[in-house]
Design a protein around this motif. Structure first.
Motif, PDB file in Angstrom:
ATOM      1  N   ARG B 186       0.833  -1.208   0.000  1.00 14.25           N
ATOM      2  CA  ARG B 186       0.000   0.000   0.000  1.00 14.25           C
ATOM      3  C   ARG B 186       0.865   1.255   0.000  1.00 14.25           C
ATOM      4  N   ASN B 187       1.732   1.375   1.010  1.00 13.87           N
ATOM      5  CA  ASN B 187       2.659   2.506   1.013  1.00 13.87           C
ATOM      6  C   ASN B 187       3.795   2.285   1.991  1.00 13.87           C
ATOM      7  N   ASP B 191       4.881  -4.843   4.739  1.00 13.00           N
ATOM      8  CA  ASP B 191       3.419  -4.953   4.759  1.00 13.00           C
ATOM      9  C   ASP B 191       3.048  -6.183   3.958  1.00 13.00           C
ATOM     10  N   ILE B 252      -8.480  -3.662   2.818  1.00 17.08           N
ATOM     11  CA  ILE B 252      -8.018  -2.350   3.291  1.00 17.08           C
ATOM     12  C   ILE B 252      -6.663  -1.963   2.716  1.00 17.08           C
ATOM     13  N   GLY B 254      -5.863  -2.358  -0.490  1.00 12.45           N
ATOM     14  CA  GLY B 254      -6.080  -1.807  -1.818  1.00 12.45           C
ATOM     15  C   GLY B 254      -7.305  -2.420  -2.470  1.00 12.45           C
ATOM     16  N   SER B 255      -7.923  -1.616  -3.323  1.00 13.89           N
ATOM     17  CA  SER B 255      -9.112  -2.110  -4.017  1.00 13.89           C
ATOM     18  C   SER B 255      -8.688  -3.073  -5.124  1.00 13.89           C
ATOM     19  N   TYR B 258      -7.314  -1.159  -8.095  1.00 17.05           N
ATOM     20  CA  TYR B 258      -5.928  -0.707  -7.944  1.00 17.05           C
ATOM     21  C   TYR B 258      -4.966  -1.886  -8.083  1.00 17.05           C
TER      22      TYR B 258
END
Lengths: 157, 277, 777
Positions: B186-187, B191, B252, B254-255, B258
């Protein structure tokens, strides 16, 4: 076969001393260190392996003691922050202001100490990888980076 | 702190382990094999998992091997930690993949076998093994058996009850193949993946396996065919996206839209970097 | 190696304790006799409690008590008493404590907690501040009208979800807009997030045979704990003794009182035995208070030369299920709503609204990191529309002496400092003039964004601090103060100030690292970057007190007038003949003549401080003074943006703060850098997400992501020193400020880089991708 059924007496070696302890096989090393040995330097921060405040060394390698059974420590050499004997990294942390509240400090020190022992001349990416295992919420991490580099560069006696 | 009690067994041989399992099972002691333990402990703490006894396989010598055997197969014991595998520098793609699972300190605890058998949906260590056609050796009450990974891993490790992974063997030639590994999050570097791809190029063909995209890791021959058949990277990437499209995860991190975007970019990236290899 | 005074780097006094594992935090105090409490928390965000079955848990061997909301039907709250310690009748947020188990071990407590069954009847949820103010929105608190309001300046709107409203009316905003050449408008969405202090909240309680209550807690507010517990449970304040050892990070999250009350009722339920209650990380994130969310709509107008003329703003503060400090967070928004800029026409409405989210409390920067994001993004939008350099626009409009703040406080050099010097210095260190948007390679854009910040205290108008000084017979000093040491090195700062005043070696000043409300003088709370100011003033008064006593004794002993005496280097000497002196050790325990006669007695020094010219803001206009000074600064973030995959990385983060005077340079720099790091986290990754039932999804550090080592930029920190005349050695508070403008500076940099308007946080690549592509592949 080594086995522990119910509450059992074991011996573990922590900071170069043997301790005979009565434990449950389900006991977590972090809890044993803190509650039974009074070694509260390793801290609970998440009990889920995500934050690194509980890091200790197992045979010289960093391990999150919140995700290790005390039973697994039998036959291993455990080192906690209390077992650091004036390690250069401690002084470096002080000189570089590498902590504020101090709660994550023990965990970071253990990772840094292990790194300096295992990879005395690591590339930056290795320093990053090792130290990304821990969270500090007070400093910017830059101070911690400077501290470990002064130790690796031998700039501290 | 784990809010229930269990017994702890640490067998020194494979036979001791499997016998202990049978006996504990028969005695209603709900045994589980125990590698690094990080997942078992964290799930047990939250009450998401219950067991009556653990069988720690870390003292079994066969589970700790790290060597080439007589058939030039790289043999990795299932109780090797990810860190031990990385430090050995024997299997570059696995090193790269394992080096991006959790964080470094956790890699000193998580074992190869533990990650393969994980209930969390990512199980990224399987990706290199899938593309390398590794063989998995398991031990159970019927003794020690050897399977191609494609036979025993479909979405998850499908072990016969009471058995555990002893080791993983991979052909030397494949271990040394040109490889790629891309992990997108995600960022935050450490993760769970939005998408992780790992693959090799062997005999001029790309092989690829995925994690994070669907609720399980997989290797797809169909995707590999697409990668190896089309010339235009973007066309190829869109083909892959369209093929996997309706199953892609949304959570949560990423969709699904995406993730498709990341998948497309990642495929293009792989094709570009592996083109002239 | 002695060191005297302020202005030079001093190692924190507790440094060695913290690198050896010897520093003790609340949950490090474990004895075999202490019982363990564990909470059972709500699985719904809004639901009626139909039944709580505690029978099997209660009968488990080792369980000493099981408590539910019915056992202690009390309400508490620092502004509005709306909060039951354990939910009663209904739960209002996911993770709310509904029951408490007390057992002989953590093991038994956890086992018993899992055996408690709560039957809920779900209610419709309020899942955003906008939903909260919908007409016909379900009410989070149906009986708000029954609640005690503790502070005078709270204005609830009963029978709605609005628990407070604050206003600024200055000039005539509407009319001024008619004169504006350029107007920009935007809406902002900033989610709740969490403090993530590394030490989770923890409290212990016991009650002795005399009924005296002892609380040990990881708290920033030991004196509030004393007051709140004595109030709720009708105890003399002298019967509630609170002790705070080292605290593992606070960031405002440990300012409110919560676990202490639960620990107290747990102890009371087991006959006063000692009980410990420590949050799991999951509970710390979701059950204990978090950081506010904010929805905002702003309209900003200027004349074509770039001079700001008018602003209109509406803010909705998501205070979550309980008000806690939410109304003061709301007040802080309006007080500084214009940013540190001169705008004569201001129309600002800020509402504090209940939702079914976790309740909120203070957080580093109070509400400023959120409100600064809004106004500073507006400044960049305006600059773009005016085709003006954003730094130039800020410079032109910076507040300066002679202007007034939104609440009509006169700006002076002393109470405000020099923002324009900060802006100029920032431009220099971040190399603003080289350009703010540059292509560095194919698809890679390097961009810089900036933001200014200001913040005042919003403390109670009668906030206090105090210091006691005692001497050891060898002349060394013990400094006893009531501020908590949770990271920013306040104890060392206090010693530095004393060392400067007495011109004595700081190593000969010992400071109590813990706080005990029985022995330590009250210090309001260790919050709001007010400790240097408040405690520092008390230290100076205490120092003057001992100087007066030392010189009085020495005057007798040296047979000279008091006014001829000076104090330095642990001596009192005659100014015109320094060879005539007496060392402290011959004075501090009284003076003994050669014949054995003794006079005076041990020197006991004291100094106290109270805020003295603050007032309640006018309800209609907001006029009034809510803090003694501002700290101002300018910040910038430089990023490298990848146009192809919509990712970015941090290159530099810079801060210039007007510190008044830098007391401990390396420490000051560390505080600012730490604040910036946290700000980058808020900007780039930290937030709560909820499911449709308003349940928080990021309840562990596995999914709630903070910044990690190796992800941070190069940090640049510089200070301006415009004296704050009434502050100790002219030093302003700076502990929070590093965070305030960083999310905004990041938003500005990224908006410039990606050429899109980012008005929400956090800025993750998916957000950028969606904004740039509309979510189409």
């Amino acid at each position: 076969m080594f086995c522990l059924k119910g509450k059992s007496l074991i011996t573990i070696n922590v900071n170069e001393e043997d301790y005979e302890l009565l434990i449950r096989p389900s006991d977590i090393l972090l809890d044993t260190l803190r509650n039974q040995l009074g070694l509260t330097g390793a801290k609970p921060g998440c009990n889920n392996g995500d934050c690194g405040t509980c890091t200790v060394l197992v045979n010289g390698w960093p391990v999150k003691s919140c995700l290790m059974l005390t039973a697994e420590a039998v036959g291993k050499k455990i080192t906690t922050v209390e077992g650091l004997k004036a390690a250069p990294i401690q002084k470096a942390f002080i000189e570089q202001f590498a902590f504020q509240c101090g709660y994550c400090t023990s965990g970071f020190l253990m990772v840094c100490h292990a790194l300096a022992g295992i990879h005395p001349d690591p590339p930056d990416i290795v320093i990053d990888e090792w130290l990304q295992s821990n969270i500090c919420r007070c400093t910017s991490y830059e101070e911690i980076g400077t501290a470990i580099r002064t130790v690796l560069d031998g700039k501290i006696e | 702190m784990i809010p229930f009690e269990f017994d702890y067994y640490k067998p020194a041989t494979i036979q001791e382990a499997t016998e202990a399992y049978c006996q504990l099972e028969a005695a209603g002691k709900e045994p589980v094999y125990y590698g690094g333990g990080s997942e078992l402990i964290s799930m047990a703490r939250l009450g998401n998992l219950h067991f009556g006894s653990v069988i720690d396989i870390k003292a079994i010598p066969e589970c700790k091997v790290l060597e080439y055997d007589r058939d030039n197969q790289l043999v990795l014991g299932s109780a090797l930690t990810l860190s031990e595998i990385c430090e050995s520098k024997q299997f570059p793609l696995l090193e790269k993949t394992a080096g991006r699972i959790a964080d470094h300190t956790m890699q000193c605890k998580i074992t190869l076998g533990g990650n393969l058998a994980s209930t969390i949906l990512y199980r990224e260590t399987v990706l290199p093994l899938l593309v390398a056609d590794s063989r998995i050796t398991i031990a159970g009450k019927d003794g020690i058996r050897d399977f191609p990974i494609s036979r025993i891993f479909d979405k998850r490790l499908n072990l016969p009850k009471g058995s555990f992974v002893v080791r993983v063997s991979t052909e030397k030639g494949v271990v040394g193949s040109p490889y790629f590994h891309i992990k997108k999050t995600r960022n935050e570097k450490i993760d769970y993946p939005l998408i992780t791809v790992a693959g090799i190029k062997t005999s001029g063909r790309l092989r690829i396996a995925f994690s994070g995209l669907l609720p399980y890791p997989f290797r797809s021959i169909k995707v590999e065919n697409i990668l190896n058949e089309f010339d235009d990277e973007t066309v190829c990437a869109m083909e892959v996206v369209n093929f996997l499209s309706d199953k892609i995860l949304s959570d949560i991190n990423g969709s699904s839209e995406y993730r498709k975007f990341e998948l497309k970019n990642t495929i293009i990236n792989v094709l570009e970097t592996m083109k002239d290899v | 190696m002695g060191s005297i005074g302020v202005g030079k780097t001093v190692i924190r006094k507790e440094a060695w304790e913290k690198v050896t594992g010897q520093a003790k935090y609340t949950d490090d105090f474990i004895s075999n006799h202490i019982l363990t409490a564990q909470m059972v928390t709500s699985t719904y965000a809004h639901a009626k409690i139909q039944n709580i079955d505690i029978s099997s848990a209660s009968s488990l061997p080792g369980v000493k008590a099981v408590l539910t909301g019915e056992d202690y039907p009390v309400l508490f709250g620092q502004l509005i008493e709306d909060h039951p310690p354990l939910a009663r009748d209904k739960v209002r947020y996911y993770g709310e404590p509904v029951a408490l188990v007390v057992a002989d071990s953590a093991f038994t407590a956890a086992k018993a907690a899992a055996m408690i069954h709560v039957l809920y009847e779900p209610l419709p949820v309020i899942n955003s501040p906008l939903q909260a103010v919908d007409t016909n929105a379900p009410l989070v608190h149906e009986k708000m009208i029954m609640y005690q309001i503790v502070k005078e300046d709270i204005y609830p709107n009963y029978d709605t979800n609005i628990c407070d409203q604050k206003k600024i009316r200055k000039g005539d905003a509407e009319k001024a807009f008619e004169q504006c050449d350029v107007i920009v408008e935007a809406a902002f969405h900033l989610p709740q997030s969490d403090h993530i202090a590394m030490e989770t909240r923890s409290a212990q309680a016991r009650i002795d045979a005399s009924g005296t209550v002892y609380i040990k807690s990881a708290s920033q507010s030991p004196f509030s704990i004393k007051k709140i517990i004595s109030k709720i449970f009708h105890l003399d304040q002298s019967k509630v003794i609170v002790e705070v050892p080292f605290v593992g990070g606070g960031f405002g999250g440990k300012a409110p009182v919560q676990l202490e009350i639960l620990a107290y009722i747990a102890s009371a339920a087991v006959g006063g035995r000692a009980v410990r209650l420590t949050n799991s990380r999951e509970n710390d994130i979701v059950s204990s208070p978090c950081r506010m969310g904010l929805e905002a709509k702003l309209k900003l107008g200027a004349s074509k030369d770039g001079m700001l003329q008018s602003v209109q703003m509406k803010y909705l503060v998501d205070t979550g299920a309980y008000s806690d400090i939410g109304p003061t967070l709301t007040k802080a928004i309006i007080v500084d709503c214009t940013g540190p800029y001169k705008i004569d026409n201001v129309h600002c409405d800020a509402f504090c609204v209940y939702t079914n989210h976790p309740y909120v409390t203070s957080y580093r920067g109070f509400s400023h990191a959120s409100s600064a994001f809004c106004i500073e993004r507006m400044m960049d939008k305006l600059a773009q529309k005016l085709n003006m350099d954003p730094a130039e626009l800020r410079y032109k409009n910076a507040l300066c002496p002679g202007c007034t703040s939104p609440t009509q406080v006169k700006i002076t050099s002393s109470n405000f400092g020099n923002l324009n010097s900060c802006i100029l210095k920032l431009k220099e260190i971040i190399n603003w003039s080289e350009g703010t948007r540059m292509k560095v390679e194919e698809n890679i854009i390097r961009a810089k964004g900036m933001a200014c910040l200001w913040k005042t205290s919003n403390s109670p108008t009668d906030a206090v601090s105090g210091v006691f000084l005692t001497f050891n017979p060898d002349g060394t000093i013990n400094l006893n103060c009531g501020c908590v040491e949770y990271g920013p090195s306040m104890k060392t700062t206090a010693a530095q100030i004393l060392s400067e005043k007495l011109k004595m070696d700081i190593n000969h000043i010992s400071v109590n690292m813990d706080v005990n409300t029985k022995y330590s003088p009250e210090h309001w709370k260790t919050v709001a970057s007010m400790t240097t100011y408040m405690l520092g003033r008390a230290v100076l008064r205490a120092a003057e007190d001992v100087i007066r006593q030392l010189t009085s004794i020495a005057a007798v002993a040296l047979h000279c007038p008091r006014e001829d005496l000076e104090v330095a280097e642990e001596k009192v000497y005659v100014r015109h003949d320094p060879s005539l002196f007496l060392p402290f050790k011959e004075l501090v325990h009284g003076y003994k003549f050669l014949n054995g006669n003794a006079v005076f007695g041990p020197i006991l020094g004291q100094g106290s401080f109270i805020m003295n010219d603050l007032n309640i803001l006018d309800q209609e206009t907001g006029k009034g003074k809510s803090g003694p000074f501002w700290t101002v600064g300018a910040q910038a973030v430089e990023i490298e943006y990848n146009k192809k995959d919509y990712t970015y990385r941090f290159i530099k983060a810079a801060t210039v703060i007007d510190a008044g005077r830098v007391l401990n340079p390396k420490m000051a720099e560390g505080l600012i850098k730490g604040g910036m790091c946290m700000g980058l986290g808020l900007g780039s990754r930290e937030s709560f997400s909820y499911d449709e039932e308003a349940r928080v999804l990021d309840t562990s550090l596995r999914t709630y992501k903070v910044m990690h080592f190796g992800e941070t930029p190069e940090y640049l920190v510089s200070f301006i020193e415009t004296p704050q005349i009434d502050a100790p050695y002219h030093a302003r508070g700076i502990a929070e400020h590093g965070i305030i403008g960083i999310p905004a500076a990041l938003g500005n940099a990224l908006s410039l880089a990606a050429q899109a308007e980012f008005d929400e946080l956090p800025l993750v690549p998916e957000t950028i991708w969606r904004m740039k592509t509309g979510g189409i592949l």
